[in-house]
Motif scaffolding. Sequence first.
Motif, PDB file in Angstrom:
ATOM      1  N   UNK D 177       0.687  -0.908   0.387  1.00 49.44           N
ATOM      2  CA  UNK D 177      -0.278   0.343  -0.078  1.00 49.44           C
ATOM      3  C   UNK D 177       1.016   1.097  -0.273  1.00 49.44           C
ATOM      4  N   UNK D 178       2.090   1.205   0.117  1.00 50.83           N
ATOM      5  CA  UNK D 178       3.202   2.484  -0.051  1.00 50.83           C
ATOM      6  C   UNK D 178       4.091   2.294  -1.160  1.00 50.83           C
ATOM      7  N   UNK D 179       3.919   2.063  -2.573  1.00 47.98           N
ATOM      8  CA  UNK D 179       4.981   2.109  -3.450  1.00 47.98           C
ATOM      9  C   UNK D 179       4.741   2.813  -4.171  1.00 47.98           C
ATOM     10  N   UNK D 180       6.208   3.229  -4.451  1.00 43.50           N
ATOM     11  CA  UNK D 180       6.042   4.391  -4.882  1.00 43.50           C
ATOM     12  C   UNK D 180       7.149   4.466  -6.346  1.00 43.50           C
ATOM     13  N   UNK D 181       6.595   4.293  -6.970  1.00 42.90           N
ATOM     14  CA  UNK D 181       8.204   4.151  -8.710  1.00 42.90           C
ATOM     15  C   UNK D 181       7.990   5.557  -9.107  1.00 42.90           C
ATOM     16  N   UNK D 212       1.643  12.008 -15.347  1.00 41.17           N
ATOM     17  CA  UNK D 212       1.978  11.919 -13.720  1.00 41.17           C
ATOM     18  C   UNK D 212       0.631  11.403 -13.039  1.00 41.17           C
ATOM     19  N   UNK D 213       0.005  10.157 -12.646  1.00 35.27           N
ATOM     20  CA  UNK D 213      -1.129   9.314 -12.004  1.00 35.27           C
ATOM     21  C   UNK D 213      -1.703   9.273 -12.915  1.00 35.27           C
ATOM     22  N   UNK D 219      -1.921   0.691 -13.866  1.00 30.36           N
ATOM     23  CA  UNK D 219      -2.950  -0.674 -14.080  1.00 30.36           C
ATOM     24  C   UNK D 219      -2.283  -1.577 -14.301  1.00 30.36           C
ATOM     25  N   UNK D 222       0.214  -2.339 -11.699  1.00 33.23           N
ATOM     26  CA  UNK D 222      -0.716  -2.814 -10.453  1.00 33.23           C
ATOM     27  C   UNK D 222      -1.424  -4.066 -10.794  1.00 33.23           C
ATOM     28  N   UNK D 235      -2.450  -0.049  -5.329  1.00 32.35           N
ATOM     29  CA  UNK D 235      -2.783   1.513  -6.078  1.00 32.35           C
ATOM     30  C   UNK D 235      -1.489   2.509  -5.393  1.00 32.35           C
ATOM     31  N   UNK D 236      -0.525   2.357  -6.709  1.00 31.10           N
ATOM     32  CA  UNK D 236       0.908   2.555  -6.611  1.00 31.10           C
ATOM     33  C   UNK D 236       1.044   4.075  -7.173  1.00 31.10           C
ATOM     34  N   UNK D 237       1.575   4.741  -6.720  1.00 27.95           N
ATOM     35  CA  UNK D 237       2.408   5.992  -7.419  1.00 27.95           C
ATOM     36  C   UNK D 237       2.996   5.947  -8.022  1.00 27.95           C
ATOM     37  N   UNK D 239       5.031   7.233 -11.315  1.00 32.45           N
ATOM     38  CA  UNK D 239       5.218   9.106 -12.066  1.00 32.45           C
ATOM     39  C   UNK D 239       6.557   8.355 -13.484  1.00 32.45           C
ATOM     40  N   UNK D 254      10.496   3.561  -3.581  1.00 31.32           N
ATOM     41  CA  UNK D 254      10.636   3.465  -2.434  1.00 31.32           C
ATOM     42  C   UNK D 254       9.480   2.905  -1.902  1.00 31.32           C
TER      43      UNK D 254
END
Lengths: 353, 353, 353, 353
Positions: D177-181, D212-213, D219, D222, D235-237, D239, D254
Amino acid sequence: MSTASAFTPVRVAILGASGYTGAELMRLLLRHPRVRITALTGERAAGKPVADVFPHLAPYDLPALTKIADVNWDDVDFVFCGLPHGTTQEVIAGLPAHVRVCDLSADFRLFNVDTYAEWYGHAHKAVDLQETAVYGLSEVAREQVATARLVANPGCYPTASLLPLLPLLKDGLISADDIIIDAKSGVSGAGRDAKQGSLYCEVAEGMHAYGIASHRHAPEIEQGLGWAAGRGDIRIAFTPHLIPMNRGMMATTYVRLKDGVDVASLRTSLEKAYAGEAFVKVLAPGVGPQTRHVAGSNLSLINVFADRIPGRAILVSVIDNLMKGASGQAVQNFNIMNGFDETLGLDVVPVFP
Amino acid sequence: MSTASAFTPVRVAILGASGYTGAELMRLLLRHPRVRITALTGERAAGKPVADVFPHLAPYDLPALTKIADVNWDDVDFVFCGLPHGTTQEVIAGLPAHVRVCDLSADFRLFNVDTYAEWYGHAHKAVDLQETAVYGLSEVAREQVATARLVANPGCYPTASLLPLLPLLKDGLISADDIIIDAKSGVSGAGRDAKQGSLYCEVAEGMHAYGIASHRHAPEIEQGLGWAAGRGDIRIAFTPHLIPMNRGMMATTYVRLKDGVDVASLRTSLEKAYAGEAFVKVLAPGVGPQTRHVAGSNLSLINVFADRIPGRAILVSVIDNLMKGASGQAVQNFNIMNGFDETLGLDVVPVFP
Amino acid sequence: MSTASAFTPVRVAILGASGYTGAELMRLLLRHPRVRITALTGERAAGKPVADVFPHLAPYDLPALTKIADVNWDDVDFVFCGLPHGTTQEVIAGLPAHVRVCDLSADFRLFNVDTYAEWYGHAHKAVDLQETAVYGLSEVAREQVATARLVANPGCYPTASLLPLLPLLKDGLISADDIIIDAKSGVSGAGRDAKQGSLYCEVAEGMHAYGIASHRHAPEIEQGLGWAAGRGDIRIAFTPHLIPMNRGMMATTYVRLKDGVDVASLRTSLEKAYAGEAFVKVLAPGVGPQTRHVAGSNLSLINVFADRIPGRAILVSVIDNLMKGASGQAVQNFNIMNGFDETLGLDVVPVFP
Amino acid sequence: MSTASAFTPVRVAILGASGYTGAELMRLLLRHPRVRITALTGERAAGKPVADVFPHLAPYDLPALTKIADVNWDDVDFVFCGLPHGTTQEVIAGLPAHVRVCDLSADFRLFNVDTYAEWYGHAHKAVDLQETAVYGLSEVAREQVATARLVANPGCYPTASLLPLLPLLKDGLISADDIIIDAKSGVSGAGRDAKQGSLYCEVAEGMHAYGIASHRHAPEIEQGLGWAAGRGDIRIAFTPHLIPMNRGMMATTYVRLKDGVDVASLRTSLEKAYAGEAFVKVLAPGVGPQTRHVAGSNLSLINVFADRIPGRAILVSVIDNLMKGASGQAVQNFNIMNGFDETLGLDVVPVFP
């Protein structure tokens, strides 16, 4: 950001403002102390703010783009015309008489309309106007430019090529029949239209020659050389190359010396021709001009070198193709036409790196 | 990743493996079906794995770097020598007799040792060995290369320049006294040493000429031309330029035609000379060679164009300076020296974009 | 080319003028109407004209380079210090009291001298002076900058990162414990020293992260965030990347919203914070900042975007690392320190392309 | 140049061969010992030789381009489909049953057809076929790929992102729940169509984020993460950024560690997952992956780093977007589908520089 001035500004329109030369004109004119930009045209982008076509200009106060047909000419004293080659002659012919013009296209550069027709594929559409046009290589034609209504701003390759060659021909130091110009240009010279050949992946990390012995700047260079040599039949070797860089232009020119002439004579001729010029600099012996050292400025750097082949010499000249090769020289001509100091708005130091 | 082969492999050492030509040799030889790399040297990096100097080769099975003094020559049949110019002569002179050598430096390319001393600033240190060396422009010297113990691998500029010129001179179609070579190179040609002039910010987004009329490849080209023309006194105009790209080399060469010769004759001569060659291709009329179309491959593309100056023609040739201009041609010569198919290990298709 | 002014100019010395920030300072100060450059130092290049280290500045009238020890301080009112990190503290400590200083190094940026020692590997050499220094993020510290004798000019990454983050933290809109800054820089940030890792061939056509979770700008950013959040224990994720471009810097920052906060609130906070600022622009919703749109200018473009992860948002900010990230902000601080209009000498429009 | 083989070759057609992925497929398949290319299609270029659209392939023996409607399917065993997104579903649905397919478009990658419709703006046109498709991330789906008739080749960003993330999620080491790519791509990912935004002058010497987003690869990523985590609501970040380089892709990701997990655990998970893999390499601790070290190869380099924020870690992964991100992985899947050694035709060493 604004620029104040005690003088009544010249009200300027830029026709065809959505290309790279248009952006460069805006960059310069926004800081020009004697200019107010009153109209910008772009047929496809009409109605849009400049920020839509040039986000880097979003912070500046500029009029929205309009169609040429919608320009209020009562609010315009001077036109910079950056329209595509071939469409310009009729547009300029239709401008009101009070408007003076600096045209950045090739449409008025060739004084022999038959040569124009041969190279551009259609008859000249404004022959009378052509006869009044002045070819605006600023350092050479300063007096005629000053009083012209219509200045044909020289092409980028002709500017880079003619600056070192003209004094040498006028002084009778080199042969006019053996001039070989190997020229190199950054990609912005190809314009902003979406063409496969200008894509990053087709251009980066490689190079090639194009228009070999068939580029339209060849007759323009030959016209300039002919004027200096007093002859109409000069033919040159001219090979342009596309280099993976945004800006920059270089001409490496191979010339044959007249009998008894040496490289020192060429240097003397060049130094004499450009002594006191703000924008043309003859470098110290042995120092090679680099395009990156003029980027963003109106400077041209020139030098001359001995060749290994006896009786030959090598000229090297560089400009920023968008500046001295287009918009910078256009502003220089604008200054001359308006009696301003030639460096007004052009006091931009090269950006390195 | 490994490569199997039913044959006894040639055991190869690369001296001076930590530069770009060394990396390129490894890229090719790792896939060569008849090669086993048994030694890699790098004086400063001795003791380190290859991955430390070339992370892109970390996934491959390669010996660690050693000093030259520590190489076990019993385990080496063939040496590729990529040492800096000037240090090579003594090193190669000291190699055991059973080792055959392809030298990528300039140390054995000039057959006149006085010319060598003049251009490289010191006396030749292996004059006897020089007399046995073969100048390995593969397509031209195939027979001598086959039996040589020491092949001097040609320089990048000489390779790009000589391939189109040699057939025309041998066939007597062009003047040897009016050859103007305007050459352009990617940055990898400047090597991997940390020099301010090779920094990204000093090289990207700009270009310049260097070594004007004084580059050390000029006498090497003149030597090759002299051989084809049967004369020892040829002098050329040669101007190299540095282009912001990793790889790629182009020679735009301006030649004067002998009386009665036309461009079609030049084309016929080139097509005849390179018919059946795997790596030299004469393009169809009008098609301009581009450096990006040979990147990563051993190909050379050549074409000839009419000039606007009567009696002149323009040759354009491109190579990848690290491939046909260095390591690729070295592997080609290795194949010839060992009686292998010339394309072994060189079946790498150009990488585009 | 010269610039006239009715005012007594501020006499400026640039210490460490032979690097890229030095060149950029000269580009700006040459056109600054209230500046006269009276001294330029470069220990290795002492005695040489500027043209020897920066050929693009050859056309301008500048003093020759000297050693710091040879500067006549009676002729200097203000110093821009561009010396390498670590050498600066003692030099500045030794300057005469009448000279005001803007230091572009990291030597006075960290106010906790223990933090300095931890990250820079040696004890601070001018602790007393450190206590008087002002951290010169111009828009945030304008009042303290105005009266400071010594301004520590912020680092490039901290400037790009802090501009969008500080208002949001001060307004209590985002968490201080979950700030992830993914930053990207052009190559000029690596300086002009000859390092293999900065060679064109090692940098062009590829990218990589460096100093992951260990870059010295992390504590500098944390110090700024801590000031805004009123806390001393903030830790951030900070990953810089090297991008193949001369200039430009981007921070893509991932933040967690406080309960009840949405993207519109962030936008409002940013717009309020930077309303009326000449150099910081919050773009229209949906418009992505691009580094190329600030190249050569002192602008910073900022925007905020919703994230797909609920409760998160994305900040994007760009600057030119040599301008707002170094020399441009230094001139801005100089203007503030001297009571000049903040935009003096900084009215340079972005250069595109 | 030719490649011999004792085996009956697989007869291959490439649909949509005139783009960059098509060129890359030809580069690989020309050297593949078990392949014969029997058809190449390009609707606009139909009738032209390959040399007209890809001059770098002129030296190779390849069929001329045809329209899809003119392909003789009796001569085709396998299709690589490189058609634009949106046009592919109907084309593949119409292929004869004996033809196996690797599709490089996005048309069959999303298994939920509602998700497809939401992100691609139109209903899926081959729902039945979608149910038979296999998502071909080779290392993860090897067994299903082996027997599939239709493989959906993963997108470039999903490949770069999923390779490091999937093992960590499957092993329960990180939060879903906290994946930032934060992803970066070279320009070839934008395709070969003439678009202003892909021009050299719009792309070189600058960078920006885009989509962005809202990028369509979100998807797809995801979906892959959901498969590994056993959940459908991730849901991921995400960019993506455009970087001025031809090839190369990097994901800086991250992640938040589950309680009690440390970076060493992540490393162990990754090393276990990819032990023995030919194309995925976990680098030694502290070594940062660089895109230039995989250029031209099918390699993916991965590493994991501690973060300054407690409980977080940073993953870095690189691929060549045209290779492991497109054509290379397609050939890898082709090998798996045909029971060949997975590295056949893919033994290409990275090209550096």
